[in-house]
Design a protein around this motif. Sequence first.
Motif, PDB file in Angstrom:
ATOM      1  N   LYS A   1     -36.458   4.957 -11.398  1.00  0.00           N
ATOM      2  CA  LYS A   1     -36.687   6.300 -10.823  1.00  0.00           C
ATOM      3  C   LYS A   1     -37.491   6.468 -12.223  1.00  0.00           C
ATOM      4  O   LYS A   1     -37.821   8.207 -12.139  1.00  0.00           O
ATOM      5  CB  LYS A   1     -35.374   6.801 -10.795  1.00  0.00           C
ATOM      6  CG  LYS A   1     -35.000   5.970  -9.805  1.00  0.00           C
ATOM      7  CD  LYS A   1     -34.123   7.344  -8.947  1.00  0.00           C
ATOM      8  CE  LYS A   1     -32.204   6.816  -8.210  1.00  0.00           C
ATOM      9  NZ  LYS A   1     -33.273   5.930  -6.888  1.00  0.00           N
ATOM     10  N   ASN A   2     -38.336   5.833 -12.521  1.00  0.00           N
ATOM     11  CA  ASN A   2     -39.710   6.691 -13.955  1.00  0.00           C
ATOM     12  C   ASN A   2     -40.908   6.186 -13.831  1.00  0.00           C
ATOM     13  O   ASN A   2     -41.896   6.511 -14.830  1.00  0.00           O
ATOM     14  CB  ASN A   2     -38.820   7.186 -14.840  1.00  0.00           C
ATOM     15  CG  ASN A   2     -38.777   6.003 -16.040  1.00  0.00           C
ATOM     16  OD1 ASN A   2     -38.681   5.087 -15.068  1.00  0.00           O
ATOM     17  ND2 ASN A   2     -37.495   6.063 -16.545  1.00  0.00           N
ATOM     18  N   TYR A   3     -40.787   4.791 -13.040  1.00  0.00           N
ATOM     19  CA  TYR A   3     -41.869   3.938 -13.371  1.00  0.00           C
ATOM     20  C   TYR A   3     -42.439   3.423 -12.301  1.00  0.00           C
ATOM     21  O   TYR A   3     -42.506   2.226 -11.520  1.00  0.00           O
ATOM     22  CB  TYR A   3     -41.665   3.437 -14.524  1.00  0.00           C
ATOM     23  CG  TYR A   3     -43.115   2.730 -14.963  1.00  0.00           C
ATOM     24  CD1 TYR A   3     -44.269   2.994 -15.957  1.00  0.00           C
ATOM     25  CD2 TYR A   3     -43.833   1.133 -14.138  1.00  0.00           C
ATOM     26  CE1 TYR A   3     -45.642   2.299 -15.988  1.00  0.00           C
ATOM     27  CE2 TYR A   3     -44.949   0.235 -14.651  1.00  0.00           C
ATOM     28  CZ  TYR A   3     -45.872   1.255 -15.436  1.00  0.00           C
ATOM     29  OH  TYR A   3     -47.014   0.848 -16.000  1.00  0.00           O
ATOM     30  N   ILE A   4     -44.019   4.007 -11.895  1.00  0.00           N
ATOM     31  CA  ILE A   4     -44.582   3.252 -10.151  1.00  0.00           C
ATOM     32  C   ILE A   4     -45.104   1.946 -10.250  1.00  0.00           C
ATOM     33  O   ILE A   4     -46.187   1.864 -11.643  1.00  0.00           O
ATOM     34  CB  ILE A   4     -45.368   4.550  -9.673  1.00  0.00           C
ATOM     35  CG1 ILE A   4     -44.894   5.612  -9.560  1.00  0.00           C
ATOM     36  CG2 ILE A   4     -45.716   4.030  -8.340  1.00  0.00           C
ATOM     37  CD1 ILE A   4     -45.333   6.634  -9.048  1.00  0.00           C
ATOM     38  N   THR A   5     -44.758   1.134 -10.150  1.00  0.00           N
ATOM     39  CA  THR A   5     -45.300  -0.140 -10.406  1.00  0.00           C
ATOM     40  C   THR A   5     -45.803  -1.110  -9.150  1.00  0.00           C
ATOM     41  O   THR A   5     -47.196  -1.761  -9.677  1.00  0.00           O
ATOM     42  CB  THR A   5     -44.541  -1.546 -10.156  1.00  0.00           C
ATOM     43  OG1 THR A   5     -43.318  -1.001  -9.219  1.00  0.00           O
ATOM     44  CG2 THR A   5     -42.749  -0.705 -11.393  1.00  0.00           C
ATOM     45  N   HIS A   6     -45.925   0.259  -7.678  1.00  0.00           N
ATOM     46  CA  HIS A   6     -47.152  -0.549  -6.882  1.00  0.00           C
ATOM     47  C   HIS A   6     -47.087   0.894  -5.633  1.00  0.00           C
ATOM     48  O   HIS A   6     -46.460   1.098  -5.516  1.00  0.00           O
ATOM     49  CB  HIS A   6     -46.561  -1.263  -6.430  1.00  0.00           C
ATOM     50  CG  HIS A   6     -46.002  -2.952  -7.017  1.00  0.00           C
ATOM     51  ND1 HIS A   6     -45.164  -2.638  -7.599  1.00  0.00           N
ATOM     52  CD2 HIS A   6     -46.562  -3.991  -6.777  1.00  0.00           C
ATOM     53  CE1 HIS A   6     -44.933  -4.177  -8.151  1.00  0.00           C
ATOM     54  NE2 HIS A   6     -46.222  -4.376  -7.848  1.00  0.00           N
TER      55      HIS A   6
ATOM     56  N   GLU B   1     -44.966  10.823  -2.677  1.00  0.00           N
ATOM     57  CA  GLU B   1     -44.328  12.085  -2.520  1.00  0.00           C
ATOM     58  C   GLU B   1     -42.774  11.282  -2.010  1.00  0.00           C
ATOM     59  O   GLU B   1     -41.664  12.042  -2.842  1.00  0.00           O
ATOM     60  CB  GLU B   1     -44.559  12.639  -1.658  1.00  0.00           C
ATOM     61  CG  GLU B   1     -45.742  13.205  -1.899  1.00  0.00           C
ATOM     62  CD  GLU B   1     -46.443  14.434  -0.904  1.00  0.00           C
ATOM     63  OE1 GLU B   1     -46.043  14.109   0.270  1.00  0.00           O
ATOM     64  OE2 GLU B   1     -47.144  15.293  -1.533  1.00  0.00           O
ATOM     65  N   LYS B   2     -43.142  10.263  -1.598  1.00  0.00           N
ATOM     66  CA  LYS B   2     -41.548   9.794  -1.491  1.00  0.00           C
ATOM     67  C   LYS B   2     -40.954   8.918  -2.144  1.00  0.00           C
ATOM     68  O   LYS B   2     -39.755   9.151  -3.019  1.00  0.00           O
ATOM     69  CB  LYS B   2     -41.670   8.432  -0.169  1.00  0.00           C
ATOM     70  CG  LYS B   2     -39.881   7.652   0.304  1.00  0.00           C
ATOM     71  CD  LYS B   2     -39.712   8.169   1.740  1.00  0.00           C
ATOM     72  CE  LYS B   2     -38.897   8.341   2.168  1.00  0.00           C
ATOM     73  NZ  LYS B   2     -37.954   9.080   2.934  1.00  0.00           N
ATOM     74  N   MET B   3     -41.902   8.368  -3.096  1.00  0.00           N
ATOM     75  CA  MET B   3     -41.115   7.383  -4.595  1.00  0.00           C
ATOM     76  C   MET B   3     -40.643   8.888  -5.617  1.00  0.00           C
ATOM     77  O   MET B   3     -39.355   8.947  -5.767  1.00  0.00           O
ATOM     78  CB  MET B   3     -42.002   6.706  -5.380  1.00  0.00           C
ATOM     79  CG  MET B   3     -42.414   6.129  -4.607  1.00  0.00           C
ATOM     80  SD  MET B   3     -43.236   4.508  -5.164  1.00  0.00           S
ATOM     81  CE  MET B   3     -44.656   5.560  -4.989  1.00  0.00           C
TER      82      MET B   3
ATOM     83  N   ILE C   1     -40.626   2.003  -7.049  1.00  0.00           N
ATOM     84  CA  ILE C   1     -40.662   2.714  -8.397  1.00  0.00           C
ATOM     85  C   ILE C   1     -39.747   1.742  -9.194  1.00  0.00           C
ATOM     86  O   ILE C   1     -38.290   1.791  -8.484  1.00  0.00           O
ATOM     87  CB  ILE C   1     -40.473   4.233  -7.993  1.00  0.00           C
ATOM     88  CG1 ILE C   1     -40.611   5.262  -9.454  1.00  0.00           C
ATOM     89  CG2 ILE C   1     -40.045   4.955  -6.991  1.00  0.00           C
ATOM     90  CD1 ILE C   1     -40.621   6.259  -9.444  1.00  0.00           C
ATOM     91  N   ARG C   2     -39.445   1.318 -10.497  1.00  0.00           N
ATOM     92  CA  ARG C   2     -38.647   0.908 -10.804  1.00  0.00           C
ATOM     93  C   ARG C   2     -37.839   1.892 -12.246  1.00  0.00           C
ATOM     94  O   ARG C   2     -38.676   2.751 -12.480  1.00  0.00           O
ATOM     95  CB  ARG C   2     -39.057   0.118 -12.225  1.00  0.00           C
ATOM     96  CG  ARG C   2     -38.418  -0.570 -12.901  1.00  0.00           C
ATOM     97  CD  ARG C   2     -38.912  -1.638 -13.888  1.00  0.00           C
ATOM     98  NE  ARG C   2     -39.671  -1.189 -14.659  1.00  0.00           N
ATOM     99  CZ  ARG C   2     -41.351  -1.645 -15.258  1.00  0.00           C
ATOM    100  NH1 ARG C   2     -41.372  -2.661 -14.511  1.00  0.00           N
ATOM    101  NH2 ARG C   2     -41.739  -0.852 -16.346  1.00  0.00           N
TER     102      ARG C   2
END
Length: 152
Positions: free
Chosen positions: A75-80, A98-100, A72-73
């Motif tokens: 803290k607001n954009y999931i990249t992978h 959930e971890k992210m 997660i980049r």
Amino acid sequence: MDIRLANQNDIDQITKLVSQVSVADVLPHFDSSGQQEYMRRVIPDIETTLNTVLFDTFVAVEGNLIVGFAAIREKNYITHLFVAKEVQGQGLGKILLEKMLAQTSARQISLRSSINAQHFYKKQGFSATEPEDQFCGIRFIPMAIDTRKSKR
């Protein structure tokens, strides 16, 4: 199974995992130019996710083998979010997600879902924010979740 922060020593295993899952699940949804562009962009981008200033990056390890990878980049954009084929359907993707989400206080988390993963994200509370789109032949669905309403 252990979920931990990724480190530089994990690059080879993460690259192998992402490549295998991409070939099986992601690339079939693209034309040949999209497939080439995806592999040109995604694989080299893995190392970028180890920049701890910008990313929170996790691996799921079973024995000595990495079977899950998530980043997660800012803290607001999931990249992978990749899970090895042999453990898909066992809840590992949800655990990594959930971890992210636990790493952030952002009100909204967004991502570009691959075509094959959209149902997984919907099940986790994400909604499409725009119709399916593409970039250089790479098809995706913009999605987001309002963390105030999520099931966390």
